[in-house]
Design a protein around this motif. Sequence first.
Motif: not given
Length: 325
Positions: A110-113, A143-146
Amino acid sequence: MPLLKNQLTTSFPFKNPHVNTIYKFFTAKDKPDYKRVRVNTWDNDFIDLDFLPNNSFSLIVLIHGLEGSSQSSYMISTANYLHNLGYDVMCINLRSCSGEDNNILKTYHAGKTDDVHFILKYVEENYDYQNIILSGFSLGGNLTLKYLGEYENQIPSVVKGGIAVSVPIDLTSSQAELSKLKNKLYMQEFLRTLKAKVNLKAQKFDEFNPDKRLIARASSFRDFEEIYTAPVFGFDSPEDYWEKASSKPYLKNIEHKTLLINAKDDSFLSIECYPYELAENSSNFFLLTPKYGGHVGFVSSFNDQSYWIEKQFVNFIQNELNIYA
């Protein structure tokens, strides 16, 4: 004061969030004729991108949710709607989600930006788009927001804004919400495919040797993060992963105009996932919280042709970002 008030008008039984959610998840129509492009990554892997081209100068990028793909019903509906209006659309299939297992032990989380940034740079360097709008659903929305907050000073100039739908911006509280009895059906479905992927990785990679009994008994996201996500991606624990992967701490850094749409009746989301105060005090972070909609549902009736969520995309893109096809 970007608190938006557009409401979804629903009829019985779609006032029930579970009906709204499940109906949308399993009703895919008019599958697009995607043009697939495989992009080789820096770590000897690949990411599959599915395009719907229109020769537009404006590209809408869509990122799916947990265990979704470009073939998920909400992706298909949104991609078709935007494509029919003349926009180019590109769906990012996260690693292991394109119908083919990826090459390495690591998949996505969920955080793999870094994958998002890599793809946006690839598009910037290989296509002639003047405008890109980054958008995502659920995990893809996180992902988009982070990304928009974490990479704010590195974002390609062609990226003009973002849209995120049904987003668990606080993963710690949201996973607790999903572990409740009301969400047991969804949890079982998510874990069914996640367990299969973990077992496949265990067969392919000698260095990954989880206890198969623990995989079989896993009944929550915490179980799964402890078996796979935390050790494989280098987090200290599931709690460490949830804290570091959540987009909520990054929202204050977002300078691009960005819209978050979270239905108030979304059974996946905790109260921490409705950042009213931030939106009230921001000039570029917009929040829309309709009373009904469920999780990535937003259906009004069994013969739903309202395209409510798709219209919110277009309203924001055209009226706030001033971007047309």
